[in-house]
Write a protein that holds these residues in place. Sequence first.
Motif, PDB file in Angstrom:
ATOM      1  N   GLU A  74      -0.415  -8.597   2.167  1.00 21.83           N
ATOM      2  CA  GLU A  74      -0.796  -7.192   2.304  1.00 21.83           C
ATOM      3  C   GLU A  74      -0.397  -6.328   1.118  1.00 21.83           C
ATOM      4  O   GLU A  74      -0.413  -5.099   1.196  1.00 21.83           O
ATOM      5  CB  GLU A  74      -0.288  -6.597   3.622  1.00 21.83           C
ATOM      6  N   ARG A  75      -0.056  -6.946   0.004  1.00 21.40           N
ATOM      7  CA  ARG A  75       0.190  -6.178  -1.217  1.00 21.40           C
ATOM      8  C   ARG A  75      -1.128  -6.027  -1.958  1.00 21.40           C
ATOM      9  O   ARG A  75      -1.999  -6.891  -1.915  1.00 21.40           O
ATOM     10  CB  ARG A  75       1.236  -6.857  -2.097  1.00 21.40           C
ATOM     11  N   ILE A  76      -1.261  -4.924  -2.677  1.00 19.60           N
ATOM     12  CA  ILE A  76      -2.454  -4.636  -3.466  1.00 19.60           C
ATOM     13  C   ILE A  76      -2.188  -5.131  -4.889  1.00 19.60           C
ATOM     14  O   ILE A  76      -1.103  -4.936  -5.437  1.00 19.60           O
ATOM     15  CB  ILE A  76      -2.759  -3.123  -3.491  1.00 19.60           C
ATOM     16  N   ARG A 101       0.831  -1.212   0.000  1.00 14.45           N
ATOM     17  CA  ARG A 101       0.000   0.000   0.000  1.00 14.45           C
ATOM     18  C   ARG A 101       0.868   1.267   0.000  1.00 14.45           C
ATOM     19  O   ARG A 101       0.609   2.204  -0.750  1.00 14.45           O
ATOM     20  CB  ARG A 101      -0.913  -0.027   1.217  1.00 14.45           C
ATOM     21  N   GLU A 151      -6.596  -7.073  -1.865  1.00 10.38           N
ATOM     22  CA  GLU A 151      -5.449  -7.051  -0.963  1.00 10.38           C
ATOM     23  C   GLU A 151      -5.056  -8.497  -0.696  1.00 10.38           C
ATOM     24  O   GLU A 151      -5.846  -9.278  -0.181  1.00 10.38           O
ATOM     25  CB  GLU A 151      -5.781  -6.323   0.337  1.00 10.38           C
ATOM     26  N   LEU A 162     -10.685  -1.121  -4.207  1.00 10.65           N
ATOM     27  CA  LEU A 162     -10.800  -2.319  -3.380  1.00 10.65           C
ATOM     28  C   LEU A 162     -12.274  -2.654  -3.118  1.00 10.65           C
ATOM     29  O   LEU A 162     -12.684  -3.813  -3.224  1.00 10.65           O
ATOM     30  CB  LEU A 162     -10.051  -2.132  -2.056  1.00 10.65           C
TER      31      LEU A 162
END
Length: 108
Positions: A85-87, A50, A81, A74
């Motif tokens: 925790e990477r988009i 993020r 996600e 999102l």
Amino acid sequence: MDATRVKSAVEAFLKDRDQTAILRAIYETRMDADEQELARILALRGPQPRAALFPPGADAGRRRQIRDALQNLLDTTVFVEQADERIAHRYGLLRRIVQLEAKELGFA
């Protein structure tokens, strides 16, 4: 279906502007400029943390705008996600459309 046939079908689909019109319209007209920029970053660089989606030196107001654009993508499931925790882009075909446009417009 084997991977070669799938890849061939995807490439044929992406070359047909009539077939990709809906995806292009989503990206080009339904996303605002911040959402398009975020989509382009992830399409060209792959999944990102993020924090990597905020420009260096951006003030709090600009960060709020980006935060809101990111949250909208999102919430509408355009992005996901990941467990780390990477988009990332949720939809591969939309990601490919963004990559094609980035190439056509000289971003890539």
